[in-house]
Design a protein around this motif. Sequence first.
Motif, PDB file in Angstrom:
ATOM      1  N   ALA A  17       1.031  -1.218   0.044  1.00  0.00           N
ATOM      2  CA  ALA A  17       0.001   0.103  -0.029  1.00  0.00           C
ATOM      3  C   ALA A  17       0.749   1.216  -0.007  1.00  0.00           C
ATOM      4  O   ALA A  17       0.640   2.193  -0.687  1.00  0.00           O
ATOM      5  N   ALA A  18       1.737   1.368   0.984  1.00  0.00           N
ATOM      6  CA  ALA A  18       2.898   2.554   0.781  1.00  0.00           C
ATOM      7  C   ALA A  18       3.783   2.609  -0.571  1.00  0.00           C
ATOM      8  O   ALA A  18       3.784   3.715  -1.257  1.00  0.00           O
ATOM      9  N   THR A  21       1.315   3.881  -3.208  1.00  0.00           N
ATOM     10  CA  THR A  21       0.920   5.548  -2.981  1.00  0.00           C
ATOM     11  C   THR A  21       2.228   6.167  -3.533  1.00  0.00           C
ATOM     12  O   THR A  21       2.008   7.124  -4.145  1.00  0.00           O
ATOM     13  N   GLN A  25       1.781   8.718  -6.918  1.00  0.00           N
ATOM     14  CA  GLN A  25       2.454  10.165  -6.417  1.00  0.00           C
ATOM     15  C   GLN A  25       3.447  10.542  -7.141  1.00  0.00           C
ATOM     16  O   GLN A  25       4.047  11.588  -6.886  1.00  0.00           O
ATOM     17  N   ALA A  52      -1.511  -1.711  -5.408  1.00  0.00           N
ATOM     18  CA  ALA A  52      -2.807  -1.753  -4.580  1.00  0.00           C
ATOM     19  C   ALA A  52      -3.442  -2.790  -4.689  1.00  0.00           C
ATOM     20  O   ALA A  52      -4.095  -3.084  -3.635  1.00  0.00           O
TER      21      ALA A  52
END
Length: 114
Positions: A17-18, A21, A25, A52
């Motif tokens: 998940a990190a 992200t 981004q 994800a």
Amino acid sequence: MFIAHAVVAGLLALTLAASATFTLQRNEAIVASMRKVDVPDSWLPRLGALKAAGAVGLVAGLWLAPLGTAAAVGVTLYFIGAIVTHLRAKNFELAPAATLALMAAAALALRLAA
């Protein structure tokens, strides 16, 4: 076995998940790492979405075993692909991808054993 699977899958899901992200981004460190291994910038959204989806699948797989198995297989294959990509680019900074591939394989093995 289920508790071990839940711990490994949960830690892997948090990491994915990190990473998803940061990838979505377009974090400078991620972009620089991708460029070192000749991954086009246009692939970043797809790669982030795959990470994800893997995270969601691992968490949902705690309740739906076939989904957890499929997610663990997919994440394992994703990181094997990352290792191959690094090797083809003659970039031997394999520790992150190899660690995550091993974690994904462990999640798969524990899911199957649970």
